[in-house]
Design an enzyme around this catalytic site. Sequence first.
Site, mmCIF file in Angstrom:
data_model
loop_
_atom_site.group_PDB
_atom_site.id
_atom_site.type_symbol
_atom_site.label_atom_id
_atom_site.label_comp_id
_atom_site.label_asym_id
_atom_site.label_seq_id
_atom_site.Cartn_x
_atom_site.Cartn_y
_atom_site.Cartn_z
ATOM 1 N N HIS A 258 0.831 -1.211 0.000
ATOM 2 C CA HIS A 258 0.000 0.000 0.000
ATOM 3 C C HIS A 258 0.869 1.267 0.000
ATOM 4 O O HIS A 258 0.737 2.135 -0.868
ATOM 5 C CB HIS A 258 -0.920 -0.011 1.229
ATOM 6 C CG HIS A 258 -1.825 1.180 1.330
ATOM 7 N ND1 HIS A 258 -3.130 1.159 0.907
ATOM 8 C CD2 HIS A 258 -1.606 2.436 1.801
ATOM 9 C CE1 HIS A 258 -3.671 2.353 1.100
ATOM 10 N NE2 HIS A 258 -2.780 3.150 1.657
ATOM 11 N N GLU A 259 1.779 1.350 0.947
ATOM 12 C CA GLU A 259 2.643 2.541 1.011
ATOM 13 C C GLU A 259 3.539 2.614 -0.226
ATOM 14 O O GLU A 259 3.830 3.699 -0.725
ATOM 15 C CB GLU A 259 3.482 2.540 2.297
ATOM 16 C CG GLU A 259 2.677 2.586 3.603
ATOM 17 C CD GLU A 259 1.620 3.680 3.675
ATOM 18 O OE1 GLU A 259 1.821 4.769 3.093
ATOM 19 O OE2 GLU A 259 0.573 3.443 4.304
ATOM 20 N N HIS A 262 1.664 4.461 -2.848
ATOM 21 C CA HIS A 262 1.715 5.917 -2.601
ATOM 22 C C HIS A 262 3.069 6.464 -3.051
ATOM 23 O O HIS A 262 3.162 7.519 -3.681
ATOM 24 C CB HIS A 262 1.571 6.210 -1.097
ATOM 25 C CG HIS A 262 0.151 6.205 -0.591
ATOM 26 N ND1 HIS A 262 -0.821 7.015 -1.107
ATOM 27 C CD2 HIS A 262 -0.443 5.504 0.407
ATOM 28 C CE1 HIS A 262 -1.969 6.815 -0.443
ATOM 29 N NE2 HIS A 262 -1.763 5.890 0.475
ATOM 30 N N GLU A 288 -4.776 7.835 -2.976
ATOM 31 C CA GLU A 288 -5.233 6.559 -2.446
ATOM 32 C C GLU A 288 -5.535 5.573 -3.580
ATOM 33 O O GLU A 288 -5.400 4.368 -3.401
ATOM 34 C CB GLU A 288 -6.469 6.789 -1.558
ATOM 35 C CG GLU A 288 -6.851 5.641 -0.674
ATOM 36 C CD GLU A 288 -5.861 5.321 0.463
ATOM 37 O OE1 GLU A 288 -4.901 6.093 0.682
ATOM 38 O OE2 GLU A 288 -6.056 4.279 1.111
HETATM 39 CO CO CO Z 1 -3.211 5.258 1.987
#
Ligand code: CO
Length: 494
Positions: A258-259, A262, A288
């Site tokens: 997830h990171e 980003h 996101e």
């Molecule tokens: Co996030």
Amino acid sequence: MYKRFQELMVKIADVNYATAVLMWDQETYMPKDGEHYRSQQISTLSGIAHDLFTSKELIELVATLQEDASLNEDQKLNVVETARVLNKKKKLTTAFVMEMSTTVSETFMAWQKAKQNNAVEDYLIHLEKLVLLKREEASLIGYKTHPYDALIDEYELGMTVLELDKLFEDVKVGMKKLLDKINAQPQVKDDCMRQSFDAKKQWTLGIELLKRMGYNFDAGRQDISSHPFTTSFSAQDVRVTTRIAEDDIANMIWSCIHEGGHALYEQGLPASNYGMPAGEAISLGVHESQSRLWENNVGRQLPFWKANYSYLQETFPDQLGHLSLSDFYKAMNKVEPSFIRTESDEITYHFHIMIRYEIEKKLIDGSLEVKDVKKIWDQMYKEYMNIEITDDRKGILQDVHWSHGSFGYFPTYSLGSFYAAQYFEKACKDLPELETEISKGNNQPLLDWLRINIHVHGKKYTAAELCKMVTGQDLDLSFFMNYAEKKYGEIYGF
Ligand code: CO
């Protein structure tokens, strides 16, 4: 004259990024006793940045440059966007900003304490004051139809209650139907995730996954923090953090991916536009969408694990050596209503968001008072997910956002998932071999597609414009619902 404008903007960015370095350090390496002066240092730098931004010189430059017909497209964007933010800041008096800042600090501290002691009332007293200020902020900034619109703008420019109400009505109906179907089937097992996984080995695994996604370690690094986050000091220094739980490997794997998503977005922003809107991310929803796309549309799918599961098994042969890929895949996609938003699956996640959205919208328009918030929260969890809140730490006290004064933030999490599904489907259409390449361990075509279609544009378009331009249509929930129907239909057998 544009050159002077750029000089000032870069100077402001330098100060802001220096603040970000201090904040990153605070979350990762700073010794405990550093807290006091660190808060002071951050507050001093924030004040300097604020003064520079609202200086007479910059305001006058922006006013003049808005009339300048000789600017190119990027320059025009930088001036117009800066004018928009300045205009908004001007509506809030210094006294108001200071009162807000003090109230936020107090509410944040009250929230931390209340969470420790499971004493929700102490927190709500402070939250009440903060909500009154947020209502005032909305009215000072101004809005056309709903006061909440004024606050969403901060995170998702142009998004409105009108649009969100319609979207979440469809989300509610669609997700409920899907959840009912899932609940009617036998539950899948995920105990394999909760064995003992050595922290050092997990750390190495996380780094390797980031590398395989295309994260550039010459322009970033990973460290440990209690809540995973991504921060950027320029497109050439984008840091991620992760957390490791030895009794739950799922935690590290998907927060890392997830990171990483980003961070790939930040590393892909045009570095030549450092400090300028043209070099910044569009919105929280689009940000996101990048993390969710990697986490769910890639990282919770078979092609990605066809490429990476054997490496995972070699790292943890005792724990996963005998587990089939198909069982591992089912385990990572288990759907089950639960208390904590950040630990929930990709379906019930949106119920958590809807509850927060409904509540904060009403708090801001005044149809709900803080004293009734806990009751409504508990009722909605019962109604939406059939779970009983018996501990406020797993209920209304779980998230930091409201105590930070972030009202209008939560919907961007759901928007991110829906944008992700729509973008990923378009990428698969544009690149018919995409999933085959991912299953061979080649993620470069996907990253290139994201770079060209999304990252490189900076803030040139709004989230809505970008979606229309890249996918040919407005944000449409059916992309997510079709993806989820198909995926969970196969996993749960309906
Ligand atoms: Co996030």
